[in-house]
Scaffold this motif. Structure first.
Motif, PDB file in Angstrom:
ATOM      1  N   ARG A   1       0.588  -1.046  -0.188  1.00 14.54           N
ATOM      2  CA  ARG A   1       0.083  -0.172  -0.129  1.00 14.54           C
ATOM      3  C   ARG A   1       0.876   1.455  -0.638  1.00 14.54           C
ATOM      4  NH1 ARG A   1      -5.028   1.174   1.867  1.00 14.54           N
ATOM      5  NH2 ARG A   1      -5.312  -1.084   2.887  1.00 14.54           N
ATOM      6  N   ARG A   2       0.572   2.062  -1.022  1.00 19.25           N
ATOM      7  CA  ARG A   2       1.442   3.294  -0.733  1.00 19.25           C
ATOM      8  C   ARG A   2       0.871   4.450  -0.582  1.00 19.25           C
ATOM      9  NH1 ARG A   2       2.657   1.960  -7.093  1.00 19.25           N
ATOM     10  NH2 ARG A   2       4.370   0.841  -7.336  1.00 19.25           N
ATOM     11  N   PRO A   3       1.974   5.259   0.228  1.00 22.74           N
ATOM     12  CA  PRO A   3       1.395   6.300   0.719  1.00 22.74           C
ATOM     13  C   PRO A   3       0.048   7.283  -0.439  1.00 22.74           C
ATOM     14  CG  PRO A   3       3.634   6.777   0.270  1.00 22.74           C
ATOM     15  CD  PRO A   3       3.105   5.393  -0.414  1.00 22.74           C
ATOM     16  N   ASP A   4      -0.132   7.703  -1.116  1.00 19.53           N
ATOM     17  CA  ASP A   4      -0.760   8.077  -2.763  1.00 19.53           C
ATOM     18  C   ASP A   4      -2.098   7.423  -2.371  1.00 19.53           C
ATOM     19  OD1 ASP A   4       0.643   6.305  -4.537  1.00 19.53           O
ATOM     20  OD2 ASP A   4       0.666   7.459  -5.684  1.00 19.53           O
ATOM     21  N   GLY A   5      -2.053   6.351  -1.536  1.00 16.89           N
ATOM     22  CA  GLY A   5      -3.509   5.131  -1.708  1.00 16.89           C
ATOM     23  C   GLY A   5      -3.717   4.175  -3.477  1.00 16.89           C
ATOM     24  N   THR A   6      -2.816   4.637  -3.579  1.00 19.66           N
ATOM     25  CA  THR A   6      -2.049   3.662  -4.803  1.00 19.66           C
ATOM     26  C   THR A   6      -1.401   1.803  -4.532  1.00 19.66           C
ATOM     27  OG1 THR A   6      -0.065   4.274  -5.726  1.00 19.66           O
ATOM     28  CG2 THR A   6      -1.821   4.924  -6.690  1.00 19.66           C
ATOM     29  N   ALA A   7      -2.212   0.457  -4.716  1.00 20.03           N
ATOM     30  CA  ALA A   7      -1.504  -0.140  -4.444  1.00 20.03           C
ATOM     31  C   ALA A   7      -1.020  -0.658  -5.438  1.00 20.03           C
ATOM     32  CB  ALA A   7      -2.464  -0.931  -3.776  1.00 20.03           C
ATOM     33  N   LEU A   8      -0.082  -2.587  -5.341  1.00 18.19           N
ATOM     34  CA  LEU A   8       0.783  -2.767  -5.573  1.00 18.19           C
ATOM     35  C   LEU A   8       0.681  -4.938  -5.627  1.00 18.19           C
ATOM     36  CD1 LEU A   8       3.123  -2.690  -8.101  1.00 18.19           C
ATOM     37  CD2 LEU A   8       4.857  -2.501  -6.527  1.00 18.19           C
ATOM     38  N   ILE A   9       0.294  -5.152  -6.804  1.00 20.49           N
ATOM     39  CA  ILE A   9       0.168  -6.367  -6.219  1.00 20.49           C
ATOM     40  C   ILE A   9       0.980  -7.027  -7.122  1.00 20.49           C
ATOM     41  CG2 ILE A   9      -1.314  -8.192  -6.702  1.00 20.49           C
ATOM     42  CD1 ILE A   9      -3.390  -6.457  -6.476  1.00 20.49           C
ATOM     43  N   GLU A  10       1.712  -7.810  -6.968  1.00 21.45           N
ATOM     44  CA  GLU A  10       3.258  -8.737  -7.082  1.00 21.45           C
ATOM     45  C   GLU A  10       2.919  -9.794  -6.919  1.00 21.45           C
ATOM     46  OE1 GLU A  10       6.960  -5.831  -7.547  1.00 21.45           O
ATOM     47  OE2 GLU A  10       6.544  -7.177  -5.913  1.00 21.45           O
ATOM     48  N   VAL A  11       3.002 -11.073  -8.562  1.00 18.48           N
ATOM     49  CA  VAL A  11       2.657 -12.120  -7.864  1.00 18.48           C
ATOM     50  C   VAL A  11       4.194 -12.945  -9.005  1.00 18.48           C
ATOM     51  CG1 VAL A  11       1.094 -14.738  -8.135  1.00 18.48           C
ATOM     52  CG2 VAL A  11       0.618 -12.408  -7.924  1.00 18.48           C
ATOM     53  N   THR A  12       4.950 -13.652  -8.023  1.00 20.24           N
ATOM     54  CA  THR A  12       5.918 -14.288  -8.736  1.00 20.24           C
ATOM     55  C   THR A  12       5.956 -16.179  -8.444  1.00 20.24           C
ATOM     56  OG1 THR A  12       7.059 -12.944  -7.047  1.00 20.24           O
ATOM     57  CG2 THR A  12       8.126 -14.439  -8.189  1.00 20.24           C
ATOM     58  N   ASP A  13       6.437 -16.443  -9.570  1.00 21.88           N
ATOM     59  CA  ASP A  13       6.548 -18.280  -9.769  1.00 21.88           C
ATOM     60  C   ASP A  13       7.307 -18.356  -9.966  1.00 21.88           C
ATOM     61  OD1 ASP A  13       7.095 -17.445 -12.499  1.00 21.88           O
ATOM     62  OD2 ASP A  13       4.941 -16.662 -13.460  1.00 21.88           O
ATOM     63  N   GLN A  14       7.664 -19.890 -10.471  1.00 19.00           N
ATOM     64  CA  GLN A  14       8.918 -20.489 -10.666  1.00 19.00           C
ATOM     65  C   GLN A  14       9.467 -20.408 -12.056  1.00 19.00           C
ATOM     66  OE1 GLN A  14       7.851 -23.585  -8.374  1.00 19.00           O
ATOM     67  NE2 GLN A  14       9.298 -22.509  -6.930  1.00 19.00           N
ATOM     68  N   GLY A  15       8.785 -19.576 -13.335  1.00 21.69           N
ATOM     69  CA  GLY A  15       9.287 -19.845 -15.040  1.00 21.69           C
ATOM     70  C   GLY A  15       8.025 -20.972 -15.347  1.00 21.69           C
TER      71      GLY A  15
END
Length: 134
Positions: A72-86
């Motif tokens: 959760r970023r201070p400006d209200g945006t959010a970042l989602i990351e999904v990391t896989d095994q390739g």
């Protein structure tokens, strides 16, 4: 069961690793909803990204895992990351012309930006959500 979890405060990250099984997509969705309760599209985006991970990478093979990171970023945006095994498949542009393959089109429509980094040994698909409506 919904996880009892405190949402991240501004600038904080939450991360959890899940077994690379289809039944864990629901758990990842619930985790995202608990982390980002003011971003109603977060669970749907996580569902689409984790489905791709389980179906199209080595993550979905016996013993595979994926990692979900939420910030959760201070400006209200959010970042989602999904990391896989390739794996051998690559993620490209959203495809609209077939029965499946609409997930990335949906992700594109619900986010301010999204992308893929990494290679066949492991990829992270990320999506940035706009600030919640007031």
């Amino acid at each position: 069961m919904t996880p009892t979890h405190t949402p991240p405060e501004d600038g904080q990250k939450r991360q959890r690793t899940f077994p690379g099984r289809k039944d864990q997509i629901r758990q990842a969705r619930r985790y995202a909803a608990a982390c980002l309760p003011d971003h109603p599209d977060a669970a749907l985006i996580v569902s689409e990204l984790t489905t791709n991970t389980v179906e199209h990478t080595r993550t979905g093979q016996e013993g595979g895992t994926f990692t979900l990171t939420i910030c959760r970023r201070p400006d209200g945006t959010a970042l989602i990351e999904v990391t896989d095994q390739g794996g051998p498949e690559t993620f490209g542009q959203p495809t609209c012309g077939r029965e499946g393959g609409r997930g990335l089109t949906l992700v594109q429509a619900l986010t301010t930006a999204w992308g893929v980094k990494g290679d066949s040994t492991g990829r992270t698909v990320w999506a940035e959500l706009p600030p919640p409506a007031s």
